[in-house]
Design an enzyme around this catalytic site. Structure first.
Site: not given
Length: 339
Positions: A54-57
């Site tokens: 989920m880090y920066s999608g």
């Protein structure tokens, strides 16, 4: 750089590990900058890189994959899944359906055929331990992951997962990744005793307390850190918990000065001194940030310094308890504690 065994796995990892949350949109970091940070970290002896879907999608995973291309075998690669990726209700959590799908997505973004450590980013109260552990066990047997762990689990959930693995004859979590710093010491009272009991490796995140312990935040200065721009409530000095943090920081700065250390060395030396901690995750946004944190790689705090820290923030104490990420759901949702 110091190296330690990751729980009972036999894998040797550096006492400082590179966290890649700031790679991409979150930290406004370009691919060239991310690659330069990875290059410098590996050159300094860091051998564990940690990211998450989920880090920066997903952008962080993509950047990490490009940065480590051609040297995968020299790196202990960790990622995470379980927090929401988009508005689709089933694109999150610890179900077999999601974990099998999302691991393939992570492998594609990273450009690898396996990860060394796959972590459940947050405990999912809607999914049974048996469901999640069964999926993870099968993914390990398929060779797509080598080990799996938990992240920010309450102590009782760490215990429950260990018992569920034993009861259902499944592989177990071998690591836990909690938040830990001088200003947030609550895990010393519950989580760390449990990880020691079960022999789990511990990778701590936010050892600089979202920048409070970076040296950039001091009394009389405007708070202009990157984190304060998108989480202003954590730095609003009208809030009592934030005033308490600033008071502690001022006293800790005196301890660091007397010991001839930077605040970063004091902060990282503190968390890596705990016998239950394997590695501290650092999350630099720039090369300058990385170099200032690497300066703590060999920092060993004396007993006098550790005693002075204890006198400022008592063991097992969280100065901002409301920011805990492992709070039982019933404490946050009134409907769950009322018949």
């Amino acid at each position: 750089m110091q190296y330690r065994t990751l729980g009972h796995t036999g894998v040797q990892v550096s006492s400082l590990a590179l966290g890649a949350m700031n790679f991409g949109a979150i930290g406004r970091t370009t691919q060239d900058e991310a690659t330069a940070i990875v290059d410098a970290a590996l050159e300094a002896g860091i051998n564990l890189i940690d990211t998450a879907d989920m880090y920066s999608g997903g952008e962080s995973e993509e950047m990490v994959g490009k940065a480590i291309a051609g040297r995968r075998d020299d790196i202990v690669l960790a990622t995470k899944a379980g927090t929401s990726m988009d508005d689709e209700r089933n694109h999150r959590g610890g179900s077999r359906r999601w974990l099998v799908t999302e691991l393939d997505n992570s492998l594609r973004r990273l450009g690898v055929d396996h990860v060394d450590l796959y972590q459940i980013h947050r405990w999912d109260p809607s999914t049974s331990d048996e469901e999640t552990l069964s999926a993870l066990t099968d993914l390990r047997r398929a060779g797509k992951i080598r080990y799996f762990g938990s992240s920010t689990f309450p102590a009782y959930r760490v215990v429950q997962a260990q018992w569920a693995a034993r009861e259902h004859h499944l592989s177990r979590y071998v690591t836990e990744q909690p938040s830990y710093s001088i200003l947030q010491r609550g895990i010393e009272a519950h989580v760390l005793p449990v990880t020691e009991q079960y022999g789990l490796g511990v990778l701590v995140w936010s050892p600089l307390a979202s920048g409070w312990l970076s040296g950039a935040i001091r009394a009389g200065r405007d708070i202009t850190t990157s984190r304060s721009a998108f989480m202003p409530e954590r730095f609003d000095l009208t809030i009592p918990a934030n005033r308490a943090r600033l008071d502690a920081v001022e006293r800790l700065a005196e301890v660091a000065d007397e010991a001839g250390l930077t605040m970063i060395q004091l902060a990282l030396g503190f968390v890596t001194a705990h016998p239950a901690v394997t590695s501290a995750l650092i999350g630099p946004r720039t090369l300058d940030h990385l170099h200032s944190q690497l300066a703590a790689a060999d920092t060993v705090l004396s007993a006098d310094v550790l005693d002075a820290i204890d006198a400022i923030v008592a063991p097992g104490t969280d100065l901002a308890a409301h920011e805990k990420h492992d709070t039982p759901p019933a404490l946050l949702d009134p409907s769950l504690r009322r018949r």
